[in-house]
Write a protein that holds these residues in place. Structure first.
Motif, short mmCIF file in Angstrom:
data_model
loop_
_atom_site.label_atom_id
_atom_site.label_comp_id
_atom_site.label_asym_id
_atom_site.label_seq_id
_atom_site.Cartn_x
_atom_site.Cartn_y
_atom_site.Cartn_z
N THR A 145 -34.11 38.84 36.73
CA THR A 145 -34.06 37.45 36.25
C THR A 145 -33.67 37.42 34.78
OG1 THR A 145 -35.69 36.72 37.88
CG2 THR A 145 -35.41 35.35 35.91
N ILE A 146 -34.23 38.33 34.00
CA ILE A 146 -33.89 38.41 32.57
C ILE A 146 -32.40 38.70 32.42
CG2 ILE A 146 -34.24 39.69 30.42
CD1 ILE A 146 -36.58 37.81 31.18
N LYS A 147 -31.90 39.66 33.19
CA LYS A 147 -30.48 40.01 33.11
C LYS A 147 -29.59 38.84 33.50
CE LYS A 147 -30.98 44.96 33.97
NZ LYS A 147 -30.64 46.07 34.86
N SER A 148 -29.93 38.18 34.61
CA SER A 148 -29.09 37.07 35.07
C SER A 148 -29.15 35.88 34.11
CB SER A 148 -29.46 36.64 36.49
OG SER A 148 -30.71 35.99 36.52
N GLN A 149 -30.34 35.58 33.57
CA GLN A 149 -30.46 34.46 32.64
C GLN A 149 -29.74 34.76 31.32
OE1 GLN A 149 -31.87 31.27 33.18
NE2 GLN A 149 -31.63 32.10 35.23
N THR A 150 -29.78 36.01 30.87
CA THR A 150 -29.04 36.40 29.67
C THR A 150 -27.55 36.23 29.91
OG1 THR A 150 -30.75 38.00 29.05
CG2 THR A 150 -28.59 38.29 28.04
N SER A 151 -27.08 36.72 31.03
CA SER A 151 -25.66 36.62 31.37
C SER A 151 -25.21 35.16 31.47
CB SER A 151 -25.40 37.34 32.69
OG SER A 151 -24.07 37.19 33.08
N LYS A 152 -25.99 34.34 32.16
CA LYS A 152 -25.65 32.92 32.31
C LYS A 152 -25.65 32.21 30.96
CE LYS A 152 -27.32 32.50 37.03
NZ LYS A 152 -28.39 32.00 37.90
N ALA A 153 -26.64 32.51 30.12
CA ALA A 153 -26.73 31.86 28.81
C ALA A 153 -25.55 32.24 27.93
CB ALA A 153 -28.05 32.23 28.12
N LEU A 154 -25.21 33.52 27.89
CA LEU A 154 -24.09 33.95 27.07
C LEU A 154 -22.76 33.39 27.60
CD1 LEU A 154 -25.12 37.64 26.28
CD2 LEU A 154 -25.26 35.64 24.77
N ALA A 155 -22.63 33.31 28.92
CA ALA A 155 -21.41 32.73 29.50
C ALA A 155 -21.31 31.24 29.14
CB ALA A 155 -21.43 32.90 31.02
N ARG A 156 -22.44 30.57 29.16
CA ARG A 156 -22.44 29.14 28.81
C ARG A 156 -22.09 28.95 27.33
NH1 ARG A 156 -27.08 24.76 30.04
NH2 ARG A 156 -25.77 22.95 29.60
N ILE A 157 -22.60 29.82 26.48
CA ILE A 157 -22.27 29.73 25.05
C ILE A 157 -20.78 29.98 24.86
CG2 ILE A 157 -22.56 30.87 22.81
CD1 ILE A 157 -25.52 31.31 23.58
N ARG A 158 -20.24 30.99 25.55
CA ARG A 158 -18.80 31.29 25.44
C ARG A 158 -17.96 30.10 25.89
NH1 ARG A 158 -20.49 36.17 27.88
NH2 ARG A 158 -20.78 37.76 26.30
N GLU A 159 -18.43 29.42 26.93
CA GLU A 159 -17.71 28.26 27.46
C GLU A 159 -17.77 27.07 26.49
OE1 GLU A 159 -18.86 25.12 30.85
OE2 GLU A 159 -18.70 27.20 31.56
N MET A 160 -18.95 26.80 25.93
CA MET A 160 -19.13 25.65 25.05
C MET A 160 -18.53 25.86 23.67
SD MET A 160 -22.95 24.23 25.91
CE MET A 160 -23.75 25.77 25.55
N ALA A 161 -18.63 27.08 23.16
CA ALA A 161 -18.16 27.38 21.80
C ALA A 161 -17.58 28.78 21.79
CB ALA A 161 -19.30 27.24 20.81
N PRO A 162 -16.35 28.93 22.22
CA PRO A 162 -15.76 30.27 22.38
C PRO A 162 -15.77 31.13 21.12
CG PRO A 162 -14.23 28.54 23.09
CD PRO A 162 -15.44 27.87 22.56
#
Length: 172
Positions: A145-162
Motif C-alpha cells: 500500500t505504501i509503494k502504490s500510494q507513493t507511486s500514485k502520489a508522485l504520478a499525480r504530482i507529475r501530471e499536475m505540475a510536471p
C-alpha cells in the motif's frame, strides 16, 4: 536531583512543538488542523506519560499518535479537496528567495490536491525519511500500500505540475 516526569514532559512540549507542528502541517495542509492534530497527539502522550519507560520516548509516542489520528481523520472524512485556479509557475525570473517562495507555494498547492493517505505517505517517506516498512507500520497498512500510494502520489504530482519534481530536486 532528577526532574519529575511532568517537568520532563513540559520541557518536551516546549522544545519539540515547532517540529511537530511542521510535520502536522505537511500532513494536513492546514495550519488549524495541524494545531489540532499536535494538540490531540500531545494530550494522548500526556495521558500515557507515566507508562513510557523513558522520557526520551515522548517524541516517538507523539509522532505515532499524530500519524494514527491523521489516518483516523482520513477514514472518517472521504472529502475530495480541490483548489480553484491554476498552479503557480515554478520557475519565475527573480531572486533565489522569490524562486524558493514560488517553489514552496507550488509544492503546497500540489500537496493540497493529493488524498490524505497519499500526503501522509509522502510526508513519512520523504520528509520524515522513513522506510517503506516503517511507514506501513505507522499507518497500519501493508508495504505494498505504501509503494502504490507513493507511486500514485508522485504520478499525480507529475501530471499536475510536471516541472515541480525536477525543481525540488535542484533545490535539495
Amino acid at each position: 536531583m532528577s526532574n519529575s516526569i511532568d517537568d520532563l514532559f513540559c520541557e518536551f512540549v516546549r522544545t519539540r512543538s515547532p517540529a511537530l507542528l511542521r510535520t502536522a502541517f505537511l500532513l494536513t495542509g492546514d495550519r488549524h488542523l495541524a494545531e489540532d492534530l499536535v494538540q490531540d497527539a500531545l494530550a494522548r502522550t500526556h495521558r500515557g506519560r507515566h507508562r513510557l519507560d523513558d522520557p526520551g520516548h515522548f517524541e516517538a509516542y507523539t509522532r505515532t499518535a499524530m500519524y494514527h489520528q491523521h489516518v483516523s481523520w482520513w477514514r472518517r472524512r472521504k472529502v475530495t479537496e480541490s483548489l480553484p485556479g491554476e498552479l503557480a509557475d515554478v520557475v519565475q525570473p527573480g531572486s533565489d528567495h522569490a524562486r524558493r517562495s514560488d517553489l514552496k507555494l507550488a509544492l503546497h498547492q500540489v500537496l493540497d490536491q493529493l488524498t490524505r493517505r497519499q500526503r501522509a505517505v509522502l510526508v513519512l517517506r520523504f520528509f520524515e525519511d522513513r522506510s517503506e516498512a516503517e511507514a506501513a507500520d505507522l499507518l497500519h497498512c501493508s508495504v505494498g500500500t505504501i509503494k502504490s500510494q507513493t507511486s500514485k502520489a508522485l504520478a499525480r504530482i507529475r501530471e499536475m505540475a510536471p516541472d515541480l519534481l525536477s525543481a525540488v530536486m535542484e533545490e535539495a
